[in-house]
Design a protein around this motif. Structure first.
Motif, PDB file in Angstrom:
ATOM      1  N   LEU A  68       0.819  -1.483  -0.150  1.00 52.17           N
ATOM      2  CA  LEU A  68      -0.053  -0.340   0.370  1.00 52.17           C
ATOM      3  C   LEU A  68       0.985   1.378  -0.169  1.00 52.17           C
ATOM      4  O   LEU A  68       0.783   2.412  -0.771  1.00 52.17           O
ATOM      5  N   GLN A  69       1.927   1.286   0.463  1.00 51.28           N
ATOM      6  CA  GLN A  69       2.721   2.443   0.785  1.00 51.28           C
ATOM      7  C   GLN A  69       3.132   2.858  -0.587  1.00 51.28           C
ATOM      8  O   GLN A  69       4.043   3.817  -0.805  1.00 51.28           O
ATOM      9  N   LEU A  80      -0.352   4.885  -1.035  1.00 50.57           N
ATOM     10  CA  LEU A  80      -1.243   5.217   0.065  1.00 50.57           C
ATOM     11  C   LEU A  80      -0.963   4.622   1.609  1.00 50.57           C
ATOM     12  O   LEU A  80      -0.018   4.743   1.723  1.00 50.57           O
ATOM     13  N   HIS A  81      -1.322   4.416   2.612  1.00 50.31           N
ATOM     14  CA  HIS A  81      -1.541   4.566   3.887  1.00 50.31           C
ATOM     15  C   HIS A  81      -1.587   2.703   4.576  1.00 50.31           C
ATOM     16  O   HIS A  81      -2.810   2.197   4.070  1.00 50.31           O
ATOM     17  N   PHE A  85     -13.036   5.341  -1.524  1.00 53.12           N
ATOM     18  CA  PHE A  85     -11.512   5.860  -1.761  1.00 53.12           C
ATOM     19  C   PHE A  85     -11.983   6.591  -3.436  1.00 53.12           C
ATOM     20  O   PHE A  85     -13.171   6.214  -3.936  1.00 53.12           O
ATOM     21  N   ASP A  92      -4.840   2.370   5.229  1.00 51.01           N
ATOM     22  CA  ASP A  92      -5.876   2.218   4.307  1.00 51.01           C
ATOM     23  C   ASP A  92      -6.192   1.029   4.574  1.00 51.01           C
ATOM     24  O   ASP A  92      -7.899   0.371   3.645  1.00 51.01           O
ATOM     25  N   ARG A 111      -5.264   2.782  -7.579  1.00 52.66           N
ATOM     26  CA  ARG A 111      -4.049   2.436  -6.459  1.00 52.66           C
ATOM     27  C   ARG A 111      -4.291   1.324  -5.732  1.00 52.66           C
ATOM     28  O   ARG A 111      -3.108  -0.269  -5.741  1.00 52.66           O
ATOM     29  N   ILE A 112      -5.064   0.819  -5.375  1.00 53.98           N
ATOM     30  CA  ILE A 112      -5.747  -0.288  -4.829  1.00 53.98           C
ATOM     31  C   ILE A 112      -5.370  -1.268  -6.070  1.00 53.98           C
ATOM     32  O   ILE A 112      -5.041  -2.088  -5.954  1.00 53.98           O
ATOM     33  N   GLN A 171      -7.428   6.615  -5.909  1.00 50.47           N
ATOM     34  CA  GLN A 171      -7.420   6.080  -4.904  1.00 50.47           C
ATOM     35  C   GLN A 171      -7.468   4.590  -5.260  1.00 50.47           C
ATOM     36  O   GLN A 171      -6.955   3.043  -4.814  1.00 50.47           O
TER      37      GLN A 171
END
Length: 173
Positions: free
Chosen positions: A78-79, A83-84, A95, A87, A102-103, A99
């Motif tokens: 995730l980083q 993302l954090h 999201f 998350d 990104r997932i 975002q």
């Protein structure tokens, strides 16, 4: 390429092997090396699963990581995509479109693939977000040694991300 739909003709070569001749078990062993990023991140993410479960699912299915190790790997992934770690405890509908994409990228890189098929991965995003996602894809390509089969109708995007370009017309390159 991943045989989600069986082709009617032609060849699909991966590492000099025509994957159309592989049986189900051989394809199962090959799939971690070839992953997919879909056009619509919202439609491709299970709304009943938390992000951590989505990103970590392949790690469990392919017996790569479980338990605490899986949680740590998901956090790192995730980083990597911006993302954090926390998350992972949220659902996809919480999201934005960028975002969510990104997932989808995190899910695709979770198994350390050699190749990712990216099917119009930025076409559903705003132009400013498109640039962020394209830059992320290029950074990940360099960091992880990835190869992309990047599918797009937008020649600006193709020019920006591609080393080599093939044009498909009526199903033929």
């Amino acid at each position: 390429t991943l045989r989600l739909i069986e082709p009617t003709s032609g060849e699909i070569l991966f590492k000099d092997e025509n994957i159309l001749h592989l049986d189900r078990e051989a394809m199962r062993r090959l799939r971690p090396h070839m992953q997919f990023i879909f056009q619509d991140p919202y439609e491709s993410l299970n709304p009943r699963m938390k992000v951590g479960e989505i990103v970590g699912e392949g790690l469990e299915v392919h017996k790569i990581a479980r338990g605490k190790e899986k949680v740590e790997r998901v956090s790192d992934i995730l980083q990597k995509v911006g993302l954090h770690p926390q998350d992972g405890d949220r659902y996809p509908h919480e999201f934005s479109g960028g975002q969510r994409q990104r997932i989808g990228i995190a899910r695709a890189i979770s198994l350390n693939p050699e190749m990712i098929v990216a099917d119009e991965p930025v076409s559903a995003l705003d132009v400013s977000i498109q640039a962020q996602i394209l830059n992320l894809l290029m950074d990940l390509r360099d960091q992880l040694g990835l190869t992309y089969l990047f599918i797009s109708h937008d020649l600006r995007v193709v020019k920006h991300i591609s080393d080599r370009i093939a044009v498909m017309y009526l199903g033929k390159i």
